[in-house]
Design an enzyme around this catalytic site. Sequence first.
Site, PDB file in Angstrom:
ATOM      1  CE1 TYR A  99      22.374 -79.452 -51.740  1.00 50.64           C
ATOM      2  CE2 TYR A  99      21.147 -78.007 -50.269  1.00 50.64           C
ATOM      3  CZ  TYR A  99      21.737 -78.252 -51.490  1.00 50.64           C
ATOM      4  OH  TYR A  99      21.718 -77.281 -52.464  1.00 50.64           O
ATOM      5  CB  SER A 103      22.315 -74.017 -50.394  1.00 53.65           C
ATOM      6  OG  SER A 103      20.961 -74.221 -50.027  1.00 53.65           O
TER       7      SER A 103
END
Length: 252
Positions: A157, A143
């Site tokens: 995350y 990501s």
Amino acid sequence: MATERKTILITGASSGLGAEMARQFAALGHDLALCARRTERLEQLREEIHRDHPHARVEIKDLDVTDDGQVFEVFRAFKADFGRIDRVIINAGLGKGAPLGTGRYDANRQTAMTNFVAALAQAEAAMEIFREQNAGHLVMISSMSAMRGMPKTLTTYAATKAGVAHLAEGLRTELHGKPIKVTVLYPGYIRSEMNEKVEQSTPLMASTEKGVRAMVDAIEKEKASAHVPALPWAPLSVVMRHAPIPLLKKLI
């Protein structure tokens, strides 16, 4: 377009980026091994792909990636079904999170276990197959949040996505010059179920189809790493890594 048919295993394939990757890879002539917890969605996806691409082979299996034993069982079963697995895309992930110390360790732990520990199990299972074949292509979906430590709900995350990127990069270094390739993708804002609460109007949000097209293109080219879509995320990756914290907080 791919010049050779490859069998591609995709985890987390029941929705979002995983499902769209399956559609686009089927259109390129690939056979698919699709797994996720929501098998009814996988069945619907298989029917859709068979309707649009009748010659595509699509096998589906139930998989909870946090069940280590099941990960190895399912990967080995797909290998037995197809005879070989040419590419594994580690896509399954979770977006839960809360600021540290606010009483939601449960959510942060679940994200860490799903996004990192489960990804480790998937990488182990994939590499077991690839080492036996002496060939394969491992694709790790990271990501853009891996570029820098993120605040608040993104802290855990982002840490998991940096972790899986380093896991894959370590493998790439080990396997340099060998027939097993490793790709790390850093998607920016691409519309999916995980970010459906993000404002639709954000200028940086790409549609699922467009964003996944950039992902598929990078995967087909077997790039070592790619920020996708390249615009604006490739230049923004530099900003995210090096911006002073006051500027970074404004950007995110």
